[in-house]
Structures are given as structure tokens and as C-alpha cells.
Design an enzyme around this catalytic site. Sequence first.
Site, short mmCIF file in Angstrom:
data_model
loop_
_atom_site.label_atom_id
_atom_site.label_comp_id
_atom_site.label_asym_id
_atom_site.label_seq_id
_atom_site.Cartn_x
_atom_site.Cartn_y
_atom_site.Cartn_z
N HIS A 189 32.05 44.46 44.72
CA HIS A 189 30.88 43.86 44.06
C HIS A 189 29.91 43.41 45.14
CE1 HIS A 189 28.90 41.66 40.74
NE2 HIS A 189 28.72 40.68 41.62
N HIS A 230 25.03 44.19 41.96
CA HIS A 230 24.51 43.14 41.06
C HIS A 230 23.14 42.72 41.58
CE1 HIS A 230 25.28 38.75 39.49
NE2 HIS A 230 24.22 39.31 38.94
N ASP A 266 26.25 41.59 45.84
CA ASP A 266 25.18 40.76 45.28
C ASP A 266 23.91 40.92 46.11
OD1 ASP A 266 26.59 39.24 43.19
OD2 ASP A 266 27.78 38.49 44.87
N MET A 324 20.03 40.57 41.67
CA MET A 324 19.45 39.28 41.28
C MET A 324 18.08 39.19 41.92
SD MET A 324 22.84 36.90 41.60
CE MET A 324 23.74 38.11 42.57
N ASP A 355 31.92 37.31 36.33
CA ASP A 355 31.52 37.01 37.71
C ASP A 355 31.19 35.52 37.82
OD1 ASP A 355 30.48 37.05 40.28
OD2 ASP A 355 28.68 38.20 39.75
N MET A 383 20.17 39.40 46.36
CA MET A 383 19.36 38.27 45.88
C MET A 383 18.06 38.20 46.68
SD MET A 383 22.20 35.26 45.88
CE MET A 383 23.93 35.56 45.50
C1 DX5 Z 1 27.03 34.55 42.19
C2 DX5 Z 1 27.44 35.96 42.47
C3 DX5 Z 1 28.89 36.20 42.57
C4 DX5 Z 1 29.60 35.42 43.64
C5 DX5 Z 1 30.85 34.94 42.98
O1 DX5 Z 1 25.74 34.52 41.74
O2 DX5 Z 1 26.94 36.83 41.49
O3 DX5 Z 1 29.20 37.58 42.66
O4 DX5 Z 1 29.95 36.15 44.79
O5 DX5 Z 1 31.50 34.08 43.84
P1 DX5 Z 1 32.74 33.19 43.40
O6 DX5 Z 1 33.84 34.13 43.00
O7 DX5 Z 1 33.02 32.40 44.62
O8 DX5 Z 1 32.28 32.34 42.24
ZN ZN Z 2 27.64 38.88 41.44
#
Ligand code: DX5
Ligand code: ZN
Length: 225
Positions: A37, A70, A39, A72, A180, A41
Amino acid sequence: MVYMTTKKIAPSILSADVMNLERDVKMAEAAGADLFHIDIMDGHFVPNMSFSPSIVEGMRRVTDKPLDVHLMIDNPDEYIRPIVEAGADTIMIHTESTKHIYRSIDLAKSLGVKAGVVVNPGTPLENVKELFPIIDQILVMTVNPGFGGQKFIPGMTKKIQRLDQLRQTSADDDFEIEVDGGINDETIVKCAQAGADIFVAGSYLYNGQPGFEDRVNTLKKLVEE
Ligand code: DX5
Ligand code: ZN
């Protein structure tokens, strides 16, 4: 649609050591991670910044596992093609991040990858129901997006349950449910019982070294029960 999917564990590399990312990816592969996964951002859609699209190209060079991206970010449509070309397998888009979520998902799918919608804790399922026939995945945020290491929001298990019921009662809907945020050896059980299929875990897996492999195995066993 009756769901008999294999449950999957997806380490979130947000919590990996950026100075040793390849090592942390290989470690997760060896431990039995099913996919990764990633992220992305932008500091606008969420109040934090993380990887840029080039991370996908870097990840693609070191692993053959599926890459679940993902987004964001504001204006996701501008970045979907470069991210797909960099080697993403799944593109996940927040409904609030784009003016036309149906179009954004269509765009990703037209490039030959899986695509899905992300719902924030405060986003009703009602807002995304029309997308069910075209999505491959739906990501239920179990924390507010933007940071690793946050606490799981307990009310989200009901949302997962409702989502699972909705897909079971419609022959047109065929998507996997991903969760998530705050996933650990307790919350994963609740999410699995509620019907989730893909479990993203960041801080639980990466911040507990040594013992990474044991943690992946613990999560795997818990969801197979
Ligand atoms: C948060 C992210 C997650 C993050 C989750 O916005 O989308 O993917 O890495 O981290 P944990 O498992 O630590 O909550
Ligand atoms: Zn995420």
C-alpha cells in the site's frame, strides 16, 4: 454476489524506513505480504505530505507484488496516467478529491488497472453507491487520512458490515473491501468479521521491529480464522 475472497495483508510503506525502503520491502515480501500500500499525499487534500509518483516506479523495480496506490491529493486525474505508467496495479481515489469521481475511476480503469473509491470516516456510503458496479475495490478509512499511527475509529466496523451486506445483495456489485488506519492484532479481527478483505497496516507492522515476520503471520492467522 457471495464473497469467498482470500484475505490479504498490505503493509503500508508510509511507516517503513525511507532510508532503507528496499530492505523493508524485501522483508515484507519474505514475511508473506500479499501486496503493498503506497500513500501519496500533497499537503492540500490532507494535512501532510508523503511520496510522489516516482515512488511507484522505484517500488516496481524492487517487487513483483501488486502496488495499491492510495491518492490523497487534489486533482487526482492529472496524476493517474503517470502513476499507472510507473507500475501501479490499483488506483484508489477519495470521492471528495475530484469533481467527477465516476470520471476519475473510469480514467484509471481505461488505462488497464484496477480502481476504486476511498470513503473517509465522515463520508456516507450513500455518496458512493452509484459507483459500486464499476469499482474493483472500496477503501474504508478507519482513521482520518493523512498520518500513520492513529487510533482506529470503532464505529467504522458497522460501515464495513453495511457495505458487505450491500454487495451481497446486488448481483452487479463485485468489489473487495479494504480497510486502512489503526489496523493491529485486535482491530483486524473486528474488520475481518465485518467483511473486509484487504487489511492495510503501517505502524503495527513496521514500528515493532524486530519481529516483523511474526506480526505479518499473526495478522494472517487472525483473518484466516
Ligand atoms: C493514513 C494512511 C495509511 C497509513 C496507515 O492516512 O492512508 O495508509 O499508513 O497507518 P497505520 O496502520 O499506522 O494506521
Ligand atoms: Zn493509505
